[in-house]
Design a protein around this motif. Structure first.
Motif, PDB file in Angstrom:
ATOM      1  N   PRO A 141       0.844  -1.226   0.019  1.00 53.77           N
ATOM      2  CA  PRO A 141       0.029   0.035  -0.099  1.00 53.77           C
ATOM      3  C   PRO A 141       0.708   1.097  -0.014  1.00 53.77           C
ATOM      4  O   PRO A 141       2.011   1.362   0.675  1.00 53.77           O
ATOM      5  CB  PRO A 141      -0.817   0.017   1.233  1.00 53.77           C
ATOM      6  CG  PRO A 141      -0.905  -1.665   1.622  1.00 53.77           C
ATOM      7  CD  PRO A 141       0.475  -2.009   1.165  1.00 53.77           C
ATOM      8  N   GLY A 159      -4.066  -1.155  -2.638  1.00 54.02           N
ATOM      9  CA  GLY A 159      -3.878   0.223  -2.432  1.00 54.02           C
ATOM     10  C   GLY A 159      -2.635   0.985  -2.982  1.00 54.02           C
ATOM     11  O   GLY A 159      -2.094   1.919  -2.374  1.00 54.02           O
ATOM     12  N   GLN A 160      -2.142   0.547  -4.049  1.00 52.04           N
ATOM     13  CA  GLN A 160      -1.064   0.721  -4.837  1.00 52.04           C
ATOM     14  C   GLN A 160      -1.144   1.448  -6.045  1.00 52.04           C
ATOM     15  O   GLN A 160      -2.406   1.052  -6.831  1.00 52.04           O
ATOM     16  CB  GLN A 160      -0.122  -0.459  -4.861  1.00 52.04           C
ATOM     17  CG  GLN A 160       1.440  -0.252  -5.501  1.00 52.04           C
ATOM     18  CD  GLN A 160       2.167  -1.406  -5.000  1.00 52.04           C
ATOM     19  OE1 GLN A 160       1.532  -2.444  -5.701  1.00 52.04           O
ATOM     20  NE2 GLN A 160       3.500  -1.604  -4.922  1.00 52.04           N
ATOM     21  N   ALA A 256      -6.483  -0.089   1.201  1.00 54.96           N
ATOM     22  CA  ALA A 256      -5.959  -1.124   2.075  1.00 54.96           C
ATOM     23  C   ALA A 256      -6.685  -1.323   3.361  1.00 54.96           C
ATOM     24  O   ALA A 256      -6.972  -0.065   3.883  1.00 54.96           O
ATOM     25  CB  ALA A 256      -4.472  -0.774   2.363  1.00 54.96           C
ATOM     26  N   THR A 260      -6.076  -6.718   3.587  1.00 56.38           N
ATOM     27  CA  THR A 260      -4.738  -6.587   2.835  1.00 56.38           C
ATOM     28  C   THR A 260      -3.255  -6.550   3.990  1.00 56.38           C
ATOM     29  O   THR A 260      -2.543  -7.316   3.473  1.00 56.38           O
ATOM     30  CB  THR A 260      -4.508  -4.924   2.525  1.00 56.38           C
ATOM     31  OG1 THR A 260      -5.903  -4.620   1.890  1.00 56.38           O
ATOM     32  CG2 THR A 260      -3.502  -4.842   1.482  1.00 56.38           C
ATOM     33  N   PRO A 274      -0.225   3.294   3.801  1.00 56.64           N
ATOM     34  CA  PRO A 274      -1.161   3.377   3.023  1.00 56.64           C
ATOM     35  C   PRO A 274      -1.565   5.003   2.962  1.00 56.64           C
ATOM     36  O   PRO A 274      -1.697   5.535   3.856  1.00 56.64           O
ATOM     37  CB  PRO A 274      -2.374   2.627   3.808  1.00 56.64           C
ATOM     38  CG  PRO A 274      -1.620   1.774   4.842  1.00 56.64           C
ATOM     39  CD  PRO A 274      -0.435   2.534   5.065  1.00 56.64           C
TER      40      PRO A 274
END
Length: 459
Positions: A141, A159-160, A256, A260, A274
């Motif tokens: 993340p 969350g990337q 995230a 996650t 994140p």
């Protein structure tokens, strides 16, 4: 476990020079708290490539002038800026770079080179890059991940910010560790309601693409939120983000959360931070779905947005079924197929090809016990159902390839496939008919020889 391949899509990645601390970041209601990973692991990387860059400064959300979406925050963080907005062109530092090599059987794998000196190389084959990256702990993340394949967007499930780039851009990343990117606008997809037990994430993304078309998200971010999204496991979230490129999207992203962080506990010891969309962030458009009302879907030839209900296609006779690829060749996909085979107690009526995405998935097929099976593994259930023996991990027929590629369509046949594209010639023969579907629908169709709604066997 080593495994030979006939023709496979490469797996490869590049990682940055971050301090190897066993830290993760978990959001609380008002702030981010840091906790230590339960199981520190070593950085046992196959290879890495990138240039030296200065250590990134923490995100400065406190000085933000206006609310931002998650993708805007990710790019602002990568650019070391307090704020960016859609349409801005920003130089972004790259955390992870994945590069591909399809030079021949067995010559591919995850490649990494740390920023700086002491580069190491080990071309051990892992499998399809997009799934191997997650399994090897390179999807974290709050980071920027770029790769030389369009389905790099799969990593957005963590969350990337993850997107595919061309070879020219790849060379620039290798030389500088950064890339100039335009900040995309964000489409928000709110998916609430309880997920029916006959649906999988593949049905959800086919529904979305059918709604907005294959050009509906051109150079836009697709953000997935809602109670149903929160209930999905990581592999199902990866399926959603994997196919945003089929809608023209620049990237897909899921926030995230505890799911996650749990997935990453034993996969990475690197710290990550994140980011989340602000409550007052501005979205280009918002789409809302009540998932409890959806039905199993297929995408008819020759476009991923040519959506139809599976039950509407019950008279379409098929010649084969293919379960595999970065979209539909993960462990959870094969567990879903095994579950339906088990529930039916029947044998397949058409050749059914099984292609795990990675070596880990291949091992899972032979070792994981299917719930409610009385101790049987996926491989045992597949064998009893008359499926072809699970192949070595690769993309195989998903990308066509030479005529001797495993499961390639060398005749004008009709195939139900868990892959992501059904363009003419995509799986081989130009006149082949490809119906995209979930592992449930593909499995049900294998049992009847016709496109079949999986509810016939699950209920």
């Amino acid at each position: 476990m080593a495994s030979s391949v006939g023709f496979a899509h490469p797996t490869s990645s590049l990682i940055i020079n971050k301090k190897d601390k066993c830290l993760s970041v978990v959001p609380s209601t008002s702030q981010l708290s840091i906790y230590k990973c339960k199981k520190p692991i070593s950085n046992n990387i196959s290879m890495a490539m990138a240039t030296r860059q200065s250590e990134r400064k923490p995100a400065t959300t406190g000085s933000m002038k206006s609310p931002m979406t998650m993708t805007e925050k990710l790019l602002a963080k990568g650019a070391e800026k307090a704020e960016v907005k859609a349409g801005d062109n920003v130089w972004v530092n790259v955390d992870v770079f994945m590069t591909n090599d399809i030079s021949g059987p067995g010559s591919i794998g995850i490649f990494q080179k740390e920023f700086g000196e002491n580069a190491k190389a080990n071309p051990d084959y892992k499998g399809v890059c997009h799934i191997a990256l997650a399994q090897e702990g390179h999807c974290r993340p709050g980071e920027i991940l770029l790769g030389t394949d369009s389905h790099t967007c799969t990593a957005g499930a963590f969350g990337q910010f993850a997107t595919g780039i061309g070879n020219t851009e790849a060379g620039f990343v290798l030389g500088t560790g950064a890339l100039l990117l335009k900040v995309p606008q964000t489409l928000r997809f709110v998916m609430d309601g309880e997920m029916p037990d006959y649906l999988l994430a593949k049905d959800l993304i086919l529904q979305i693409i059918g709604e907005i078309s294959v050009a509906g998200a051109t150079y836009k971010s697709m953000e997935f939120v809602g109670t149903m999204i929160e209930s999905l496991n990581m592999e199902e979230r990866m399926t959603l983000c994997n196919m945003v490129i089929e809608a023209g999207g620049k990237n897909g992203v899921v926030a995230a959360d505890s799911t996650t962080f749990k997935y990453l506990e034993d996969k990475t010891s690197l710290p990550y931070e994140p980011v989340y969309s602000d409550a007052l962030a501005s979205f280009h458009s918002e789409f809302r779905f009540d998932i409890s009302k959806l039905e199993p879907l297929v995408a008819k030839p020759h476009s991923p947005d040519n959506r139809a209900l599976a039950r509407e296609c019950k008279d379409i006779k098929i010649d084969r079924v293919y379960i595999g690829s970065c979209t539909g060749g993960k462990t959870q996909d094969f567990l879903a197929a095994a579950k339906l085979f088990l529930a039916s107690g029947k044998k397949v009526k058409v050749p059914t090809f099984l292609v795990p995405a990675t070596q880990k998935v291949w091992v899972d097929i032979y070792t994981l016990i299917v719930p409610g099976s009385g101790g049987k593994t996926c491989s045992q259930i597949f064998e009893e159902a008359g499926c072809d023996t699970p192949a070595s991990p690769s993309c195989a027929a998903c990308m066509g390839g030479p005529k001797d590629t495993y499961a390639r369509m060398n005749e004008a046949q009709v195939c139900v496939s868990t892959t992501n594209r059904n363009f003419p010639g995509r799986m081989g023969h130009k006149e082949g008919q490809i119906y995209l579907a979930s592992p449930y629908t593909a499995t049900a169709s294998a049992l009847t020889g016709y496109i079949t709604d999986p509810r016939e066997f699950l209920h």
